[in-house]
Design an enzyme around this catalytic site. Sequence first.
Site, PDB file in Angstrom:
ATOM      1  N   HIS A  74      13.595  31.499  13.663  1.00  0.00           N
ATOM      2  CA  HIS A  74      12.352  30.969  13.768  1.00  0.00           C
ATOM      3  C   HIS A  74      11.967  30.919  15.216  1.00  0.00           C
ATOM      4  CE1 HIS A  74      12.973  29.760   9.615  1.00  0.00           C
ATOM      5  NE2 HIS A  74      11.569  29.591   9.407  1.00  0.00           N
ATOM      6  N   LYS A  87      10.270  25.133  16.325  1.00  0.00           N
ATOM      7  CA  LYS A  87      10.563  24.624  15.073  1.00  0.00           C
ATOM      8  C   LYS A  87      11.569  23.362  15.454  1.00  0.00           C
ATOM      9  CE  LYS A  87      12.169  25.494  10.487  1.00  0.00           C
ATOM     10  NZ  LYS A  87      11.302  24.818   9.847  1.00  0.00           N
TER      11      LYS A  87
END
Length: 238
Positions: free
Chosen positions: A133, A137
């Site tokens: 990600h 995040k």
Amino acid sequence: MKIALLGYGKMGKAIEEIAANRGHEIVLRVSEDIESYNLKEIEIDVAIDFSVPKAAFKNITTAFKNKIPVVSGTTGWLDDYEKATEICKKEDAAFIYASNFSIGVNVFFELNKKLAQMMKGLQDYSVEIEEIHHTQKLDAPSGTAISLAQQIISENPNKKGWQLDHADKDEIPVHAKRITDVHGTHTVSYKSTIDTIEIMHMAHSRQGFALGAVIAAEWLKDKKGVYTMKDVLSSLFE
């Protein structure tokens, strides 16, 4: 449909755009403390929560107490999930939580469960999960990776749990990587000395997550109870 956005970051803005394109109206944007708003004075058909872990429980349960259905995609708060569902039922509200609202990811979930069923008796294969990600995040591993691991554990009696990076033989290792501008890639790998079997989902933008959340909100409007994305998908795939 009149929508409240609980969390107005990048996902909130993506949801706002898709909701408007589908003819809905955003009537509230909460980026800070939800309790500073009088929700009884605002006509809201459904709330969509993509906030942060520390705010999610308060956002969701405050909406329930105001009889507002909630669709939540915030991860990292699930220690309080059971408590939230109890409040939902007590307040006669409605709730859908999903670690990932992308229609493609939910198809990927079904493939993962089917593959786990097929592989559980093949002891020569070890299984692991990798998720990648963006660097902003907050939680690791992702809620989607945890969902994938839990699905495999439910189908394979030889697996007792999962661990981040280093795992015992009866656990699933989950590797989390953070790279700039990656929207979400999840890979489930079964490896033996002979070959490797992999399934992968790669998100190209936030639009898939946002669209799925709006579709879930459309489905949840006027309902009561606690549901999952599988309930939503069953209506789409009939």
